[in-house]
Write a protein that holds these residues in place. Structure first.
Motif, PDB file in Angstrom:
ATOM      1  N   PRO A   1      42.935  42.722  40.751  1.00 45.12           N
ATOM      2  CA  PRO A   1      42.799  44.173  40.912  1.00 45.12           C
ATOM      3  C   PRO A   1      41.395  44.652  40.568  1.00 45.12           C
ATOM      4  O   PRO A   1      40.654  44.003  39.833  1.00 45.12           O
ATOM      5  CB  PRO A   1      43.814  44.738  39.905  1.00 45.12           C
ATOM      6  CG  PRO A   1      44.684  43.600  39.522  1.00 45.12           C
ATOM      7  CD  PRO A   1      43.875  42.358  39.697  1.00 45.12           C
TER       8      PRO A   1
ATOM      9  N   GLY B   1      34.477  42.768  27.348  1.00 42.60           N
ATOM     10  CA  GLY B   1      34.217  44.063  27.967  1.00 42.60           C
ATOM     11  C   GLY B   1      32.785  44.512  27.746  1.00 42.60           C
ATOM     12  O   GLY B   1      32.050  43.932  26.947  1.00 42.60           O
ATOM     13  N   GLY B   2      32.402  45.557  28.473  1.00 46.16           N
ATOM     14  CA  GLY B   2      31.048  46.079  28.363  1.00 46.16           C
ATOM     15  C   GLY B   2      30.941  47.163  27.311  1.00 46.16           C
ATOM     16  O   GLY B   2      31.930  47.505  26.634  1.00 46.16           O
TER      17      GLY B   2
ATOM     18  N   ALA C   1      38.161  45.111  26.083  1.00 48.70           N
ATOM     19  CA  ALA C   1      37.887  45.360  27.504  1.00 48.70           C
ATOM     20  C   ALA C   1      38.903  46.280  28.153  1.00 48.70           C
ATOM     21  O   ALA C   1      39.295  46.079  29.307  1.00 48.70           O
ATOM     22  CB  ALA C   1      37.799  44.036  28.280  1.00 48.70           C
ATOM     23  N   ASN C   2      39.347  47.310  27.418  1.00 49.12           N
ATOM     24  CA  ASN C   2      40.202  48.312  28.044  1.00 49.12           C
ATOM     25  C   ASN C   2      39.327  49.407  28.641  1.00 49.12           C
ATOM     26  O   ASN C   2      38.268  49.736  28.109  1.00 49.12           O
ATOM     27  CB  ASN C   2      41.183  48.906  27.028  1.00 49.12           C
ATOM     28  CG  ASN C   2      42.356  49.577  27.717  1.00 49.12           C
ATOM     29  OD1 ASN C   2      43.048  48.919  28.507  1.00 49.12           O
ATOM     30  ND2 ASN C   2      42.579  50.852  27.464  1.00 49.12           N
ATOM     31  N   GLY C   3      39.778  49.981  29.738  1.00 49.92           N
ATOM     32  CA  GLY C   3      38.966  50.974  30.420  1.00 49.92           C
ATOM     33  C   GLY C   3      39.039  52.364  29.813  1.00 49.92           C
ATOM     34  O   GLY C   3      38.258  53.236  30.171  1.00 49.92           O
ATOM     35  N   GLU C   4      40.000  52.592  28.918  1.00 52.59           N
ATOM     36  CA  GLU C   4      40.166  53.909  28.319  1.00 52.59           C
ATOM     37  C   GLU C   4      40.464  53.760  26.833  1.00 52.59           C
ATOM     38  O   GLU C   4      40.889  52.694  26.379  1.00 52.59           O
ATOM     39  CB  GLU C   4      41.343  54.643  28.977  1.00 52.59           C
ATOM     40  CG  GLU C   4      41.196  54.827  30.472  1.00 52.59           C
ATOM     41  CD  GLU C   4      42.488  55.302  31.122  1.00 52.59           C
ATOM     42  OE1 GLU C   4      43.557  55.164  30.484  1.00 52.59           O
ATOM     43  OE2 GLU C   4      42.407  55.798  32.251  1.00 52.59           O
TER      44      GLU C   4
ATOM     45  N   GLY D   1      42.455  49.246  38.594  1.00 53.02           N
ATOM     46  CA  GLY D   1      43.748  48.736  39.034  1.00 53.02           C
ATOM     47  C   GLY D   1      43.943  48.789  40.534  1.00 53.02           C
ATOM     48  O   GLY D   1      45.068  48.572  41.016  1.00 53.02           O
TER      49      GLY D   1
ATOM     50  N   ILE E   1      32.427  49.957  36.391  1.00 52.35           N
ATOM     51  CA  ILE E   1      32.369  51.384  36.071  1.00 52.35           C
ATOM     52  C   ILE E   1      32.919  51.694  34.681  1.00 52.35           C
ATOM     53  O   ILE E   1      32.383  52.541  33.969  1.00 52.35           O
ATOM     54  CB  ILE E   1      33.099  52.219  37.169  1.00 52.35           C
ATOM     55  CG1 ILE E   1      32.879  53.705  36.956  1.00 52.35           C
ATOM     56  CG2 ILE E   1      34.567  51.879  37.239  1.00 52.35           C
ATOM     57  CD1 ILE E   1      31.461  54.150  37.165  1.00 52.35           C
ATOM     58  N   ASN E   2      33.987  51.019  34.286  1.00 50.42           N
ATOM     59  CA  ASN E   2      34.589  51.316  32.985  1.00 50.42           C
ATOM     60  C   ASN E   2      34.449  50.162  31.996  1.00 50.42           C
ATOM     61  O   ASN E   2      35.136  50.122  30.975  1.00 50.42           O
ATOM     62  CB  ASN E   2      36.071  51.688  33.159  1.00 50.42           C
ATOM     63  CG  ASN E   2      36.847  50.624  33.911  1.00 50.42           C
ATOM     64  OD1 ASN E   2      36.305  49.565  34.228  1.00 50.42           O
ATOM     65  ND2 ASN E   2      38.103  50.894  34.192  1.00 50.42           N
TER      66      ASN E   2
ATOM     67  N   ARG F   1      45.125  46.900  31.347  1.00 52.50           N
ATOM     68  CA  ARG F   1      44.806  45.509  31.686  1.00 52.50           C
ATOM     69  C   ARG F   1      43.826  44.936  30.666  1.00 52.50           C
ATOM     70  O   ARG F   1      42.964  44.121  30.989  1.00 52.50           O
ATOM     71  CB  ARG F   1      44.215  45.422  33.101  1.00 52.50           C
ATOM     72  CG  ARG F   1      45.240  45.722  34.187  1.00 52.50           C
ATOM     73  CD  ARG F   1      44.656  45.663  35.581  1.00 52.50           C
ATOM     74  NE  ARG F   1      45.682  45.841  36.584  1.00 52.50           N
ATOM     75  CZ  ARG F   1      46.223  47.011  36.906  1.00 52.50           C
ATOM     76  NH1 ARG F   1      45.811  48.110  36.310  1.00 52.50           N
ATOM     77  NH2 ARG F   1      47.172  47.079  37.824  1.00 52.50           N
TER      78      ARG F   1
ATOM     79  N   VAL G   1      30.746  50.239  27.610  1.00 53.17           N
ATOM     80  CA  VAL G   1      31.497  51.463  27.892  1.00 53.17           C
ATOM     81  C   VAL G   1      33.012  51.235  27.873  1.00 53.17           C
ATOM     82  O   VAL G   1      33.773  52.149  28.181  1.00 53.17           O
ATOM     83  CB  VAL G   1      31.082  52.055  29.261  1.00 53.17           C
ATOM     84  CG1 VAL G   1      29.630  52.479  29.231  1.00 53.17           C
ATOM     85  CG2 VAL G   1      31.319  51.065  30.387  1.00 53.17           C
ATOM     86  N   SER G   2      33.451  50.041  27.510  1.00 50.92           N
ATOM     87  CA  SER G   2      34.891  49.782  27.420  1.00 50.92           C
ATOM     88  C   SER G   2      35.371  50.083  25.999  1.00 50.92           C
ATOM     89  O   SER G   2      34.608  50.529  25.137  1.00 50.92           O
ATOM     90  CB  SER G   2      35.196  48.337  27.810  1.00 50.92           C
ATOM     91  OG  SER G   2      34.642  47.430  26.868  1.00 50.92           O
TER      92      SER G   2
ATOM     93  N   THR H   1      35.342  47.096  32.199  1.00 51.85           N
ATOM     94  CA  THR H   1      36.461  46.157  32.092  1.00 51.85           C
ATOM     95  C   THR H   1      36.246  44.857  32.866  1.00 51.85           C
ATOM     96  O   THR H   1      36.895  43.864  32.559  1.00 51.85           O
ATOM     97  CB  THR H   1      37.750  46.804  32.617  1.00 51.85           C
ATOM     98  OG1 THR H   1      37.553  47.192  33.986  1.00 51.85           O
ATOM     99  CG2 THR H   1      38.098  48.032  31.795  1.00 51.85           C
TER     100      THR H   1
END
Lengths: 305, 110
Positions: A58, B25-26, B96-99, A62, A34-35, B51, B28-29, A37
């Protein structure tokens, strides 16, 4: 619960080679989460024999992991496929569990099929690969074609190049400790009653002697899907190929070492026998599969021009 | 050095990494590159509240990590990676961070 047949994209006109190439690219792509990661390879890392070296990975945000990541070596020979679900009989079905499952959330893509298609179709290489792999579906990008390609790639992850394989096919004999260990393994210790056959698994669901029906993490094992009380604490026998590379062990990763895992089986071995069994398990190691370029993340150059 | 900083990361497709990250990461990361100075050679810890994948680059090469783990309970630190580093200016590569937002700290291990 996934409907029977979900995730199956039959397209006999597709190129098997294109499906494998597409599956490999998807396997290493964070856009399946989804994000962005997590890719499949984040947890099924080729360098760790397609496991990841942690107790339970995780999820994308997370979310706590529930079960230890199993290796994918020779996974094409296995059915059923996971620690605790006897209904997951094909790789096509199984792929949707980490991608879109909620128990627990892993890659977090439930309800995001259109978003996944949007991301992948923005990439020209993916558009070409999907068309080559699924010509009858005109290169459609959805959960079914994605899971079919992932399955095609995973079936290529094959490893039978261990010291044990060589010894059993007339090659160099195993070290003496490993020979003694195999005798214990197949004899008095009874390991081979479940860790049987060429892949060292009977693919059955068992509860280890002495292990509780409910693990400390609340995982009831097969009973989570069957609802039967007698299935509490029963988990599928994992293959032992490359076991030396895939610790920690057991369904929740709670055994840090092979020695810990052997003890948790409720088998009383002398220190010498335990060391010999470990020597035998070491002989099931194939490090070549961990560095094989066929499984590594593909470069930016597309497989199709 | 020794104090947390709030990094603002860029969308992954816009990041020009020095080396391909171990886990990129993708699309969107988020990721980014940051320079930091090491006055004295030794072991240093990269701590973060996410992470993300971390690479430390010295003289154009990624340094192998020496240790990794989690932060203390309730500390907000979810990932720590340690490296043995020479003195000098080095690059911290985050992937590859989600935000876009990530709090990071580089500190010597005592």
């Amino acid at each position: 619960m996934l409907a029977a047949g979900a995730g199956m994209a039959k397209d006999s006109g597709g190129s098997a080679e294109a499906q494998v190439a597409l599956g490999r690219r998807l396997f290493h792509d964070g856009d399946l989460s989804i994000n962005g990661t997590l890719s499949c390879a984040t947890c099924h890392d080729p360098r760790h024999s397609f496991a990841d070296g942690t107790r339970a990975h995780p999820g994308a945000h997370g979310e706590p992991g529930l079960r230890n990541v199993p290796s994918l070596v020779n996974v094409g020979a296995f059915s059923p496929l996971t620690w605790g679900n006897d209904a997951l009989t094909t790789l096509e079905l199984q792929a949707l569990v980490p991608i879109a499952g909620e128990d627990p959330v892993e890659m977090g893509m439930k309800g995001q099929e259109a978003e996944l298609a949007r991301r992948l179709s923005a990439n020209g290489c993916y558009r070409k690969l999907f068309k080559a792999a699924f010509p009858k579906a005109r290169g459609r990008i959805d959960f079914a074609t994605v899971s079919t390609a992932l399955a095609a790639f995973q079936r290529t992850i094959v490893s039978h190049e261990t010291a044990w394989d060589r010894a059993t096919s007339g090659g160099a004999p195993l070290p003496e400790a490993a020979v003694r260990g195999e005798a214990v393994f197949r004899g008095g210790a009874g390991c081979a009653s479940c860790h049987s056959g060429r892949e060292f698994t009977d693919l059955g669901f068992h509860r280890l002697a002495g292990e509780p029906a409910s693990a400390p993490n609340g995982d009831f094992g097969l009973a989570r899907v069957s609802g039967r009380s007698e299935d509490r604490g029963r988990f599928r026998t994992p293959s032992l190929r490359n076991v030396a590379l895939t610790g920690p062990y057991l369904h929740d990763g709670s055994a840090e070492t092979m020695a810990d895992a052997i003890v948790r089986h409720g088998i009383a071995l002398s220190p010498g026998d335990a060391a010999d069994v470990e020597a035998f398990l070491d002989a099931l190691t194939d490090t070549a599969v961990t560095t094989d370029t066929r499984y590594a993340r593909p470069g930016k150059t597309c497989e199709i021009s | 050095m020794g104090a947390a900083f709030d990094a603002t990361l860029a969308p992954t497709p816009k990041v020009d990494y020095v080396l391909e990250p171990g886990k990129p990461g993708g699309s969107v990361s988020f990721g980014g590159l940051f320079a930091f100075d090491v006055a004295k050679a030794g072991r240093y810890r990269i701590a973060q509240n996410g992470r993300s994948w971390v690479d430390v680059i010295v003289d154009g090469k990624a340094v192998a990590s020496a240790a990794h783990g989690h932060g203390p309970e309730c500390s907000g630190i979810t990932k720590m990676v340690e490296y043995d580093l020479p003195s000098g200016r080095h690059l911290l590569q985050i992937a590859a961070n989600g935000e876009a937002a990530l709090t990071v700290m580089v500190a010597p291990v005592r």
